[in-house]
Design a protein around this motif. Structure first.
Motif, PDB file in Angstrom:
ATOM      1  N   ILE A   1     -12.605 -44.306  31.396  1.00 60.51           N
ATOM      2  CA  ILE A   1     -11.129 -44.145  31.840  1.00 60.51           C
ATOM      3  C   ILE A   1     -10.799 -43.609  30.674  1.00 60.51           C
ATOM      4  CG2 ILE A   1     -10.864 -46.830  30.614  1.00 60.51           C
ATOM      5  CD1 ILE A   1      -8.848 -46.599  32.591  1.00 60.51           C
TER       6      ILE A   1
ATOM      7  N   VAL B   1      -6.763 -47.251  28.200  1.00 55.42           N
ATOM      8  CA  VAL B   1      -6.210 -49.050  28.878  1.00 55.42           C
ATOM      9  C   VAL B   1      -5.509 -49.538  27.438  1.00 55.42           C
ATOM     10  CG1 VAL B   1      -7.911 -50.637  28.371  1.00 55.42           C
ATOM     11  CG2 VAL B   1      -8.947 -48.334  28.329  1.00 55.42           C
TER      12      VAL B   1
ATOM     13  N   THR C   1      -3.995 -55.212  29.517  1.00 58.94           N
ATOM     14  CA  THR C   1      -4.550 -55.197  31.476  1.00 58.94           C
ATOM     15  C   THR C   1      -5.911 -54.812  31.727  1.00 58.94           C
ATOM     16  OG1 THR C   1      -4.856 -52.679  30.231  1.00 58.94           O
ATOM     17  CG2 THR C   1      -2.648 -53.665  30.985  1.00 58.94           C
TER      18      THR C   1
ATOM     19  N   THR D   1      -8.759 -52.583  34.672  1.00 62.00           N
ATOM     20  CA  THR D   1      -9.636 -51.850  35.130  1.00 62.00           C
ATOM     21  C   THR D   1     -10.803 -51.521  36.001  1.00 62.00           C
ATOM     22  OG1 THR D   1      -7.732 -50.553  34.041  1.00 62.00           O
ATOM     23  CG2 THR D   1      -8.672 -49.310  35.652  1.00 62.00           C
ATOM     24  N   TYR D   2     -10.491 -51.642  37.250  1.00 61.18           N
ATOM     25  CA  TYR D   2     -11.859 -52.057  37.895  1.00 61.18           C
ATOM     26  C   TYR D   2     -11.716 -50.953  38.862  1.00 61.18           C
ATOM     27  CZ  TYR D   2     -16.030 -53.215  39.669  1.00 61.18           C
ATOM     28  OH  TYR D   2     -17.465 -54.000  40.020  1.00 61.18           O
TER      29      TYR D   2
ATOM     30  N   VAL E   1      -8.346 -49.157  39.586  1.00 65.88           N
ATOM     31  CA  VAL E   1      -7.391 -50.295  40.216  1.00 65.88           C
ATOM     32  C   VAL E   1      -6.630 -51.291  38.227  1.00 65.88           C
ATOM     33  CG1 VAL E   1      -6.283 -52.411  41.176  1.00 65.88           C
ATOM     34  CG2 VAL E   1      -7.574 -50.168  42.990  1.00 65.88           C
ATOM     35  N   ARG E   2      -5.600 -51.353  38.171  1.00 64.79           N
ATOM     36  CA  ARG E   2      -5.314 -51.808  37.010  1.00 64.79           C
ATOM     37  C   ARG E   2      -4.077 -52.845  37.186  1.00 64.79           C
ATOM     38  NH1 ARG E   2      -1.263 -48.125  33.036  1.00 64.79           N
ATOM     39  NH2 ARG E   2      -3.878 -47.037  32.848  1.00 64.79           N
TER      40      ARG E   2
ATOM     41  N   TYR F   1     -13.161 -52.165  32.363  1.00 62.27           N
ATOM     42  CA  TYR F   1     -11.933 -52.121  31.390  1.00 62.27           C
ATOM     43  C   TYR F   1     -11.238 -53.032  30.945  1.00 62.27           C
ATOM     44  CZ  TYR F   1     -14.300 -47.576  32.660  1.00 62.27           C
ATOM     45  OH  TYR F   1     -15.019 -46.405  32.542  1.00 62.27           O
TER      46      TYR F   1
END
Length: 311
Positions: free
Chosen positions: A4, A7, A11, A13-14, A17-18, A98
């Motif tokens: 990614i 970041v 937050t 992210t997977y 989608v954050r 992330y």
């Protein structure tokens, strides 16, 4: 899969989608700051008090995330729930989650590898009011947290009088640029950065010094190791990059200004200059000058490093 590119703090992210902030507000996260499951190999003794001490090993890591999402209409709620549901679906292989959360992995943008094992929404009266809540569980066979290359941890160093605060006496003071310990004449104008490497391995560190500074010295005050360029008069607007080489065995020192750059040869380094890294634990780093007079100007430096794995 490419890593990614961004970041933001607070937050996660997977699968693109954050969550964290609008529209997916994270209410609670558990399992990241926790110690992973420990597998004990102690053996029960026969007719003797106590146990025979075996070796401990880390088991898996389980991360739970509570998310709340508010829609503005039935259609808006349906779209937001569908996006979240598709992202946090089960898979046959582990994928990166992330995150950047201050206090976890020293605040460095990081990732864990896991699979979604639970997606448990609450469908109740508040859901009918377009207020959607869900608990998600991500299980990781690898318990380690891996900081991302290209991001890392940053700390600031200051030397001399801070023109923003006028050099007013105070033992500790937070400015918009970081922690400033004003020069009281006894500290010789040096203000250190306390760098905590919470990982399990040494980390190569980079230092960028923003002039002016006569005869710059980048020093590890914890061990006494340093690297210096005593014959260099770093002017305002010039940057001195002190970076590890590709093999992380020695320094590469570069003088830069605007678009121009030049490598400082090793013959110009000060006697006793040596390469050092950040070991696990706390290290105090500072910038100094071969001219140890108290200065009436401010010099700023940024140190950064990418830590190793965390547990």
């Amino acid at each position: 899969m490419a890593e990614i590119s961004e970041v933001p703090n607070w937050t996660m992210t997977y699968r693109g989608v954050r969550v964290g902030g609008l529209p997916y507000m994270v209410q609670e996260v558990s399992g990241l700051l926790d110690l992973p499951e420990v597998r004990s190999n102690d053996v029960e003794l026969i007719q003797v008090d106590g146990l025979w001490a075996g070796d401990d090993y880390l088991g898996s890591r389980s991360v739970s995330i509570s998310i709340r999402c508010v829609g503005t209409s039935e259609e808006d709620l349906s779209n937001k729930v569908s996006i979240l549901r598709r992202a946090f679906s089960s898979s046959r292989s582990e994928e990166p989650l992330y995150f950047a959360i201050p206090g976890i992995a020293d605040g460095a943008p990081s990732k864990i590898m896991g699979r979604v094992r639970k997606f448990e929404p609450v469908t109740d009266l508040t859901y009918g009011r377009f207020n959607f809540a869900v608990d998600i569980q991500v299980d990781c066979t690898d318990p380690y947290i891996y900081p991302l290359a290209g991001f890392g941890v940053r700390r600031h160093i200051y030397r001399g009088k801070d023109y923003h605060e006028g050099g007013a006496y105070c033992p500790l003071h937070f400015t918009g640029k970081g922690l400033w310990i004003p020069n009281d004449g006894g500290s010789k104008g040096t203000e250190s950065a306390l760098c905590h490497n919470g990982s399990q391995t040494n980390a190569a560190v980079t230092c960028i010094i923003d002039g002016p500074l006569l005869g710059p010295v980048f020093k590890n005050k914890t061990t006494g190791a340093f690297v210096s360029v005593p014959g260099l008069s770093l002017s305002e607007g010039q940057l001195l990059y002190i970076e590890p080489n590709a093999n992380k065995t020695d320094w590469v020192i570069t003088l830069r200004q605007d678009e121009a750059s030049s490598v400082v040869p090793k013959s110009q380094w000060g006697a006793g200059s040596t390469f050092f890294q950040l070991p696990p634990g706390l290290t105090e780093l500072t910038i100094e000058s071969v001219n140890e007079q108290v200065v009436e100007y401010e010099t700023h430096a940024v140190v950064s490093w990418v830590p190793g794995p965390y547990v």
